[in-house]
Design an enzyme around this catalytic site. Structure first.
Site, PDB file in Angstrom:
ATOM      1  N   GLU A   1     -22.087 -45.051  16.761  1.00 34.69           N
ATOM      2  CA  GLU A   1     -21.775 -46.449  17.043  1.00 34.69           C
ATOM      3  C   GLU A   1     -22.941 -47.159  17.750  1.00 34.69           C
ATOM      4  OE1 GLU A   1     -18.000 -46.287  19.143  1.00 34.69           O
ATOM      5  OE2 GLU A   1     -16.915 -46.162  17.245  1.00 34.69           O
TER       6      GLU A   1
ATOM      7  N   HIS B   1      -5.376 -46.440  11.704  1.00 34.60           N
ATOM      8  CA  HIS B   1      -6.477 -47.393  11.819  1.00 34.60           C
ATOM      9  C   HIS B   1      -6.192 -48.715  11.097  1.00 34.60           C
ATOM     10  CE1 HIS B   1     -10.557 -48.818  12.336  1.00 34.60           C
ATOM     11  NE2 HIS B   1     -10.895 -47.717  12.981  1.00 34.60           N
TER      12      HIS B   1
ATOM     13  N   GLU C   1      -5.543 -47.202  24.201  1.00 39.37           N
ATOM     14  CA  GLU C   1      -6.264 -48.130  23.327  1.00 39.37           C
ATOM     15  C   GLU C   1      -5.490 -48.416  22.039  1.00 39.37           C
ATOM     16  OE1 GLU C   1     -10.193 -46.798  22.281  1.00 39.37           O
ATOM     17  OE2 GLU C   1     -10.541 -48.489  20.941  1.00 39.37           O
TER      18      GLU C   1
ATOM     19  N   ARG D   1     -11.943 -50.415  27.026  1.00 44.12           N
ATOM     20  CA  ARG D   1     -10.588 -49.919  26.719  1.00 44.12           C
ATOM     21  C   ARG D   1      -9.775 -49.674  27.981  1.00 44.12           C
ATOM     22  NH1 ARG D   1     -11.855 -52.267  22.322  1.00 44.12           N
ATOM     23  NH2 ARG D   1     -13.322 -51.161  21.005  1.00 44.12           N
TER      24      ARG D   1
ATOM     25  N   ASP E   1      -9.883 -41.381  15.249  1.00 47.19           N
ATOM     26  CA  ASP E   1     -10.128 -42.009  16.538  1.00 47.19           C
ATOM     27  C   ASP E   1      -8.865 -42.257  17.350  1.00 47.19           C
ATOM     28  OD1 ASP E   1     -11.445 -43.155  18.579  1.00 47.19           O
ATOM     29  OD2 ASP E   1     -12.359 -44.787  17.440  1.00 47.19           O
TER      30      ASP E   1
ATOM     31  N   GLU F   1     -11.204 -33.624  23.732  1.00 43.98           N
ATOM     32  CA  GLU F   1     -11.183 -34.931  24.403  1.00 43.98           C
ATOM     33  C   GLU F   1      -9.916 -35.680  23.990  1.00 43.98           C
ATOM     34  OE1 GLU F   1     -14.867 -37.402  24.399  1.00 43.98           O
ATOM     35  OE2 GLU F   1     -13.585 -39.064  23.769  1.00 43.98           O
TER      36      GLU F   1
HETATM   37  C1  BDP Z   1     -13.451 -45.866  20.139  1.00 44.34           C
HETATM   38  C2  BDP Z   1     -13.463 -47.043  21.071  1.00 44.34           C
HETATM   39  C3  BDP Z   1     -14.856 -47.374  21.536  1.00 44.34           C
HETATM   40  C4  BDP Z   1     -15.490 -46.117  22.131  1.00 44.34           C
HETATM   41  C5  BDP Z   1     -15.454 -45.001  21.106  1.00 44.34           C
HETATM   42  C6  BDP Z   1     -15.973 -43.681  21.651  1.00 44.34           C
HETATM   43  O1  BDP Z   1     -12.926 -48.168  20.405  1.00 44.34           O
HETATM   44  O2  BDP Z   1     -14.754 -48.393  22.486  1.00 44.34           O
HETATM   45  O3  BDP Z   1     -16.787 -46.366  22.523  1.00 44.34           O
HETATM   46  O4  BDP Z   1     -14.128 -44.781  20.712  1.00 44.34           O
HETATM   47  O5  BDP Z   1     -15.166 -42.797  21.855  1.00 44.34           O
HETATM   48  O6  BDP Z   1     -12.125 -45.477  19.950  1.00 44.34           O
HETATM   49  O7  BDP Z   1     -17.162 -43.520  21.840  1.00 44.34           O
END
Ligand code: BDP
Length: 728
Positions: free
Chosen positions: A316, A546, A418, A193, A390, A412
């Site tokens: 993730e 999103h 992004e 990003r 997000d 955070e």
């Molecule tokens: C998302 C991003 C991804 C990050 C994730 C995170 O697309 O690349 O790894 O957040 O915060 O928004 O861990």
């Protein structure tokens, strides 16, 4: 002829006639441009011509150096005289500025200043005239050298922006104890990003080669109060914990140290297995525990002031304690135990969600973390994104804030854009940051804003932390888009003082970056302050979220309906012939129950929820009547269209600055604003044409008819878009 006269005058005044190098943005807000206005010049001269910086050591050295650089830039070479020592050492006459701690400097060792320093901690500072008179030297005092550094940067900011310190005497200390940049930088120098080139960390040539940029990075951060840097990606690579990399990290830490910046690393939870072949990473396994303890000891032996670990676990695809049937608390506490005796902390991220859990993604972090409240060690902080999904252009605040009174929670924010136009868009983010900080959680009582939950004043813990996902890369101007610098700047300023208004921060940054011409400052400020809302309107108005492109997240893609459901767009907008929006009330996912009853009540009713969040929480018919009198469909169209018009307006306003802003920055920003205006129309056209399939209503006559071809939009591919995650 005119140029010759200016040159002659400049030589006489010993100031450069024009910048020695072009305005390429490298100097950020630390340009120290020549002060040409005579009154200002005299005022700056009175302070900077004779300076006493008491005491030695690397931080004091950094202060002297910065003052030298600033004085030279603002007044001219040879005009500043900076001495190390005591007041008597200054000759001739009185110094204009004295900087020291009570231990180092007689002048600041009086009762009044010592009292003023009480309660300011290690990083705070006092600035005032000696004896509080009008004519004595200006004094910057602090308990520790790093406080003096912050005081010095404060003064230099005031001198550049206003020609003099406006508020005297002044006592200042930071609102958050830890103010950290999070770099999502990989060891191969790609940046997840990242839209400003490659990583600034040249790992291959470290530790032998120290790029001059590292020091300028530290200066820039310190100048806005940032005191820590997590240098690696949250999607972590265990290699950074090997001896060869620890040595490299130690070299960076050495550059940062004089500037009060501690270094942190991301810890890959499975590192004991990957690096040393352990057969488990179970946080309760004694072998695993001693592996981390030894690893921490090894790091601290190389970097005594190492800050600690940031961890993304069970999110993730990242490994984590849940693979072993353990909780986030087990994982975080194990790592916290390893760094505790060294004074380190663990930042454990709450960004967790899973496609296997059949629960609204917006609810999952709360569900996982609230039951663990009170179980975390004192040196653990749970790092929570501003919103529950997000980093979208607009999100309501995360329901975890206020919901874990027994745990320190960090906020955070994402500085890198992004989801807000990436490297091509001007989106000034202070209004977004502030919107979250100022949100009232009502937990435990009204007035408990996110800022107060996080700074500890409403919960009473002292580990307070603000993190920002960095937008820095190795582009010459650091942030790719020149206005990205303002977001780095604003993040730092809010970390120090979350009471600052976005207007104030913008005003400061503009003066430091573009100078004082009122025509320029006024216009640039208007553009900046309109920008974030413009982006929200042409991308995701009324609480949509999103609906961006898959993986690269660039551009609109409301049609995505394949793959992991919680990564599709249809999961979030839920458009059908009956209406649009995500029902998160009691009749839907009931995510609203995670908020305080006051909020739940207000937001559960489409009539009382702020319209900006309407579709985040409600699925409403296309004919739902809005406050404007429009139907929902017409309103959606109007907002998308307004966003596009605002983007064009930003471009046109900027055009008015031709000749008033240097050519290099003028043309660079103009090209980007042209792109942004086109992208805005792309967003509007693609989204409205897509949603029209469901609304089955005409576009209102009041908007510019959305052009373009939906099929063509759907077929656009950006395989090498920057910042992409190749493995997804
Ligand atoms: C998302 C991003 C991804 C990050 C994730 C995170 O697309 O690349 O790894 O957040 O915060 O928004 O861990």
């Amino acid at each position: 002829m005119k140029r010759a006269i200016i040159h002659l005058l400049a030589t006489l005044l010993m100031i450069p006639a024009w910048p020695v190098h072009a305005e390429d943005g490298y100097d950020l807000w630390l340009r120290y441009a020549p002060v040409t206005d005579q009154t200002r010049r005299e005022a700056v001269g009175r302070i900077l011509r004779e300076v006493v910086v008491a005491g030695g050591g690397p931080t004091m050295e950094a202060i002297r150096e910065e003052l030298q650089r600033a004085g030279q830039g603002m007044l001219g070479a040879g005009l500043v005289h900076i001495v190390q020592g005591e007041i008597e050492d200054v000759s001739p006459g009185k110094p204009g500025l004295v900087i020291g701690t009570p231990g180092q400097c007689e002048l600041v060792n009086g009762k009044a200043i010592r009292e003023a320093l009480e309660g300011l901690g290690k990083e705070g500072y006092y600035m005032g005239r000696e004896g509080n008179g009008r004519h004595g030297p200006l004094v910057i005092a602090a308990n520790e050298p790093v406080g003096l550094l912050y005081g010095t940067f404060h003064l230099l900011r005031e001198l550049q922006a206003h020609g003099e310190p406006r508020e005297l005497p002044l006592r200042a200390s930071p609102d958050f104890k830890y103010r950290l940049l999070n770099h999502w930088d990989n060891l191969d120098r790609t940046v997840e990003r990242g839209y400003a080139g490659f990583s600034i960390w040249d790992w291959h040539r470290l530790p032998g080669y120290i790029h001059p940029r590292y020091r300028d990075y530290a200066r820039a951060n310190a100048s806005v109060g940032i005191n820590g840097s997590v240098v690696t990606n949250v999607n972590a690579n265990a290699l950074v914990l090997t001896p060869a990399y620890i040595e490299k990290v130690a070299a960076l830490a050495g550059v940062f140290r004089p500037y009060g910046i501690r270094i942190y690393l991301t810890a890959r939870f499975s590192a004991p297995m990957e690096l040393d072949g352990l057969d488990t990473a179970d946080p309760l396994d004694p072998g695993v525990r001693s592996w981390w303890k030894e690893k921490a000891d090894e790091i601290y032996a190389a970097i005594p002031d190492f800050g600690g670990f940031l961890v993304k676990a069970n999110s993730e695809g990242q490994p984590g304690p849940q693979q072993y049937g353990r909780s986030h608390a087990d994982g975080a506490n194990m790592l916290a135990g390893a760094v505790a005796s060294h004074g380190g902390i663990v930042m454990w991220r709450a960004f967790v969600y899973s496609a296997d859990i059949q629960v609204d993604r917006a609810k999952q972090a709360y569900d996982e973390f609230v039951p663990l409240d009170g179980q975390f060690r004192e040196n653990v902080v749970i790092q929570v994104k501003n919103g529950a999904i997000d980093f979208q252009p607009r999100e309501p605040f995360h329901p975890l804030f206020g919901s874990m009174p027994g745990t320190a929670l960090a906020l955070e924010l994402q500085i890198t854009q992004e989801y807000l136009g990436q490297g091509t868009s001007l989106a000034y983010l202070a209004p977004l940051f502030k919107e979250c900080l100022d949100s009232d959680t009502y937990k435990p009582v009204p007035g408990s804003t996110v800022a107060r939950v996080v700074d500890g004043s409403s919960g009473g813990h002292d580990l307070s932390l603000l993190a920002g996902v960095s937008n820095i890369g190795n582009d010459r101007n650091w942030t790719g888009h020149p206005f990205g610098q303002a977001n780095w700047y604003a993040f730092g300023r809010l970390g120090w003082d979350h009471g600052l208004a976005p207007e104030e921060i913008a005003d400061e940054w503009i003066r430091l970056t573009f100078g004082h011409d009122p025509g320029v400052t006024g216009t640039v400020k208007e553009i900046m302050l309109a920008s974030r809302e413009a982006v929200v309107e042409y991308m995701t108005p009324l609480g949509l979220h999103h609906i961006m492109g898959w993986n690269h997240h660039y551009g609109p893609a409301p049609w995505i309906d394949q793959g992991r459901p919680d990564w599709t767009s249809v999961y979030y907008h839920r458009a059908d012939t009956a209406g649009i929006g995500f029902d998160r009330t009691v009749s839907g996912s009931n995510a609203l129950e995670q908020y305080a009853p006051e909020i739940n009540r207000m937001w559960s009713d489409p009539e009382t929820i702020p319209e900006k969040c309407l579709l985040w929480f409600h699925h409403l018919s296309w004919d739902h009547r809005m406050k404007s009198g429009n139907t929902l469909w017409d309103e959606l169209c109007a907002r998308y269209d307004r966003g596009v018009k605002k983007a064009r307006w930003m471009r046109d306003r900027w055009k008015g600055l031709e000749g008033a802003v240097d050519h290099e920055r003028y043309t660079g920003v103009l090209s980007l604003l042209e792109i942004q205006a086109e992208e805005a129309a792309w967003w509007r056209n693609a989204c409205l044409r897509y949603f029209q399939q469901y609304s089955r209503r005409p576009f209102p006559a009041s908007i510019e008819p959305p052009g373009g071809d939906l099929e063509e939009y759907r077929n656009l591919r950006f395989p090498y878009a920057p910042g992409i995650r190749p493995e997804w």
